[in-house]
Write an enzyme that holds these catalytic residues in place. Structure first.
Site, PDB file in Angstrom:
ATOM      1  N   SER A 224       0.827  -1.195   0.000  1.00  0.00           N
ATOM      2  CA  SER A 224       0.000   0.000   0.000  1.00  0.00           C
ATOM      3  C   SER A 224       0.875   1.265   0.000  1.00  0.00           C
ATOM      4  O   SER A 224       1.794   1.364  -0.799  1.00  0.00           O
ATOM      5  CB  SER A 224      -0.970  -0.033   1.192  1.00  0.00           C
TER       6      SER A 224
ATOM      7  N   ASP B 230      -5.755   2.039  -4.068  1.00  0.00           N
ATOM      8  CA  ASP B 230      -7.005   1.702  -3.378  1.00  0.00           C
ATOM      9  C   ASP B 230      -7.438   2.820  -2.424  1.00  0.00           C
ATOM     10  O   ASP B 230      -8.512   2.739  -1.831  1.00  0.00           O
ATOM     11  CB  ASP B 230      -6.926   0.351  -2.654  1.00  0.00           C
ATOM     12  N   ARG B 231      -6.631   3.861  -2.320  1.00  0.00           N
ATOM     13  CA  ARG B 231      -7.004   5.011  -1.490  1.00  0.00           C
ATOM     14  C   ARG B 231      -7.041   6.273  -2.351  1.00  0.00           C
ATOM     15  O   ARG B 231      -6.458   6.325  -3.428  1.00  0.00           O
ATOM     16  CB  ARG B 231      -6.015   5.207  -0.338  1.00  0.00           C
TER      17      ARG B 231
ATOM     18  N   ASP C 239      -0.973   1.445  -4.529  1.00  0.00           N
ATOM     19  CA  ASP C 239      -1.770   0.421  -5.215  1.00  0.00           C
ATOM     20  C   ASP C 239      -3.147   0.946  -5.599  1.00  0.00           C
ATOM     21  O   ASP C 239      -4.008   0.184  -6.036  1.00  0.00           O
ATOM     22  CB  ASP C 239      -1.879  -0.864  -4.385  1.00  0.00           C
TER      23      ASP C 239
ATOM     24  N   GLU D  25     -14.008   3.689   4.782  1.00  0.00           N
ATOM     25  CA  GLU D  25     -13.318   3.738   6.070  1.00  0.00           C
ATOM     26  C   GLU D  25     -12.516   5.026   6.173  1.00  0.00           C
ATOM     27  O   GLU D  25     -12.124   5.618   5.169  1.00  0.00           O
ATOM     28  CB  GLU D  25     -12.431   2.508   6.261  1.00  0.00           C
TER      29      GLU D  25
ATOM     30  N   LYS E 209      -0.968  -9.598  -0.867  1.00  0.00           N
ATOM     31  CA  LYS E 209      -2.381  -9.714  -0.501  1.00  0.00           C
ATOM     32  C   LYS E 209      -3.055 -10.796  -1.346  1.00  0.00           C
ATOM     33  O   LYS E 209      -2.720 -10.963  -2.521  1.00  0.00           O
ATOM     34  CB  LYS E 209      -3.129  -8.392  -0.754  1.00  0.00           C
TER      35      LYS E 209
ATOM     36  N   ASP F 152      -2.804   6.318  -3.559  1.00  0.00           N
ATOM     37  CA  ASP F 152      -1.615   5.707  -2.978  1.00  0.00           C
ATOM     38  C   ASP F 152      -1.040   4.703  -3.977  1.00  0.00           C
ATOM     39  O   ASP F 152      -1.484   4.625  -5.122  1.00  0.00           O
ATOM     40  CB  ASP F 152      -1.948   5.059  -1.630  1.00  0.00           C
TER      41      ASP F 152
END
Length: 548
Positions: free
Chosen positions: A148, A310-311, A308, A393, A158, A306
């Protein structure tokens, strides 16, 4: 308490850059000691992470874990393709080579990027779901080699089962146990063939990850509206896996967008230092995001992902970098008002330490709110079924449904959240910060902060096992306590800490899994002084519990 390093937000000094040759050499040359807990395979909320320099992410870890995944697939009868992606960290390419040697030896059909490039986590999730749609056999799963947003010295691994989202603890527990057994046996029983043979084997396939994902984006976002509105967009991949996805997206949908940095460099020398002086591709940190924040006047909306992807980190012209909680609340308010084909009972998913402004938005929308422990795995089923319209989240990870109410991804997708910010502006004429200000004028202004407090291992263990009865707080910062929880109200699962709520604020405390601290999340709907009082009383209450 955390203190900010003087280098935070500034360009990285040359002597602080990672030594990449040393890092890669350590990956192949050093062998982990399975008797040392810090050197074993350990799956946290986002897979196994570590560094070759600390003997916690070496070739033996990848060989053992990959064989454990092959064993798990065999046990579960998974015979479909395995979609494999990597990010731009230096250890990702060596780890992929090691993994392919084991996957090929086990006859696993592996799909790797056709150009030898990088693949974001959400793209792997999307590929798994697209393949499995309507199937009952030859189901696909996937792996992503990424730590990440962690520093350049780190690596991560992962596993995403056929549901497309992060593996839950039942699955990771099996994989972790088997992987460590392989480490203990000196890799006895691990299948492996030489890399060159693996690449040429019939079960390793080159796959176009870009085209299907990019083509599908029009089903989840109104990209035609963004184009017609002429929204000027700035995009910073932060040197991460989304870097080669943006030009195809811009070209296909005719967006007026600029990728401000297309450089890929495993030292990440183009970053500004995070709060502690380290390099960290954290798109929710104002220090790591200093460069893009400095460009905000050039664009109507700007965003970053970020490593990868995912954020997401959203930068508005009106207010700069948005707090992740604020953008989640704004996104929820917008989406549930502009997605008429979503199920009328589609709920909102949030983690227990996310802002209560989300609770207030859900109440305003008359939508069910499902509050879960930390970890995106808790949202997989709801997103997959269409039961959650949106799930997010506080650490800037979220996903939502396609416009027709069907699943998009069951893992976090920072790409769609960035483009959503542009759709919000195109549709409403106001940027997400301005919409959030309107929301808080009606629902109250939240003051939210997370702090880290030093803690010993016994104290962390005590906090993890703490019950509401033991804490026994009746009043918090002048308000009566309405609930004290050690389990998430949305699914009744323990979250490894404690949360105390009043009508005007709350705090939650959880031990860190990697550092000698516990984290206090706190929020006030009064003012910053009230927030400080909540934090102070929380620490005092916990200190009483920690006393021998």
């Amino acid at each position: 308490m955390t203190t900010t390093d003087p280098a935070a937000g500034k360009p990285i000094a040359a002597d602080k850059l990672a030594n990449i040759p040393r890092l890669v050499t350590a990956y192949f040359a050093l062998k982990p000691d399975p008797a040392d807990a810090a050197q074993r395979v350990s799956f946290g909320t986002s897979g196994h992470r570590g560094s070759s320099l600390r003997n916690s992410f070496n070739e033996h870890h990848i060989l053992a874990t990959t064989q454990a995944i092959c064993d798990y697939r065999r046990d579960k009868g998974l015979t479909g393709p395995l979609f494999a992606g990597i990010d731009t960290h230096a250890l990702a390419e060596p780890a992929l080579a090691s993994a392919l040697e084991v996957f090929a030896a086990n006859g696993v059909e592996v799909m790797i990027d056709e150009h030898g490039g990088y693949t974001p986590t959400p793209v792997i999730s999307h590929a798994i779901l697209a393949h499995n749609k309507g199937r009952t056999d030859r189901l696909a799963d996937g792996v992503v080699i990424t730590p990440s947003h962690n520093p350049p010295e780190d690596g991560g691994y992962k596993y995403n089962p056929p549901h497309g989202g992060p593996a839950d603890t039942d699955v990771t527990g099996i994989v972790e146990k088997r992987a460590n057994a392989y480490l203990e046996s000196g890799l006895k029983g691990v299948g492996r063939i030489p890399y060159e043979r693996a690449r040429k084997s019939a079960c390793v396939h080159l796959y176009d990850y870009v085209t299907p994902y990019v083509a599908d984006l029009g089903n989840i976002l109104d990209l035609a509206l963004i184009k017609s509105a002429g929204v000027r967009i700035g995009i910073d991949p932060l040197g991460g896996a989304a870097v080669h996805f943006w030009q195809p997206i811009i070209a296909r949908y005719g967006l007026q967008a600029t990728v401000v940095n297309e450089m890929v460099d495993p030292t990440f020398r183009f970053m500004t230092a995070d709060w502690d002086g380290k390099i960290r591709m954290d798109c929710s940190s104002p220090y790591a995001m200093a460069s893009l924040i400095g460009m905000r006047d050039r664009f109507d909306i700007a965003f970053a992902n970020d490593t990868d992807a995912d954020r997401h980190g959203i930068v508005t012209r009106s207010s700069g970098l948005m707090n992740p909680n604020h953008f989640l609340a704004t996104s929820i308010a917008y989406l549930f008002g502009h997605r008429p084909d979503w199920r009328p009972d589609a709920a909102i998913g949030k983690t227990i330490v996310s802002s209560s402004i989300i609770d207030r938005v859900a109440k305003k929308l008359n939508r069910k709110l499902v509050e879960t422990p930390v970890g995106f795995k808790w949202f997989v089923e709801g997103l997959g079924s269409g039961g959650f319209g949106f799930a997010g989240e506080e650490s800037a990870g979220a996903s939502f449904l396609q416009r027709d109410g069907t699943v998009w991804t069951t893992d976090k997708d920072g790409i769609i959240l960035g483009l959503l910010a542009a759709e919000i502006l195109a549709k409403t004429g106001r940027d997400p910060s301005e919409l959030f200000t309107e929301l808080t004028a009606e629902l109250g202004v939240p003051f939210y902060e997370r702090i880290d407090v030093p803690a010993t291992t016994p104290q962390k263990n005590a906090l993890k096992a703490l019950s509401p009865e033991q804490l026994d707080i009746k009043e918090l910062a002048g308000d009566p306590v309405r609930a004290t929880r050690s389990k998430a109200p949305g699914n009744g699962q323990p979250f490894g800490g404690i949360k105390v709520e009043t009508d005007m604020g709350w705090f939650a405390a959880r031990p860190s899994g990697t550092e000698d601290v516990y984290k206090i999340y706190a929020e006030s709907f009064r003012d910053r002084n009230h927030l400080k009082r909540i934090q102070s009383e929380a620490q005092s209450a916990l200190a009483r519990i920690f006393r021998p």
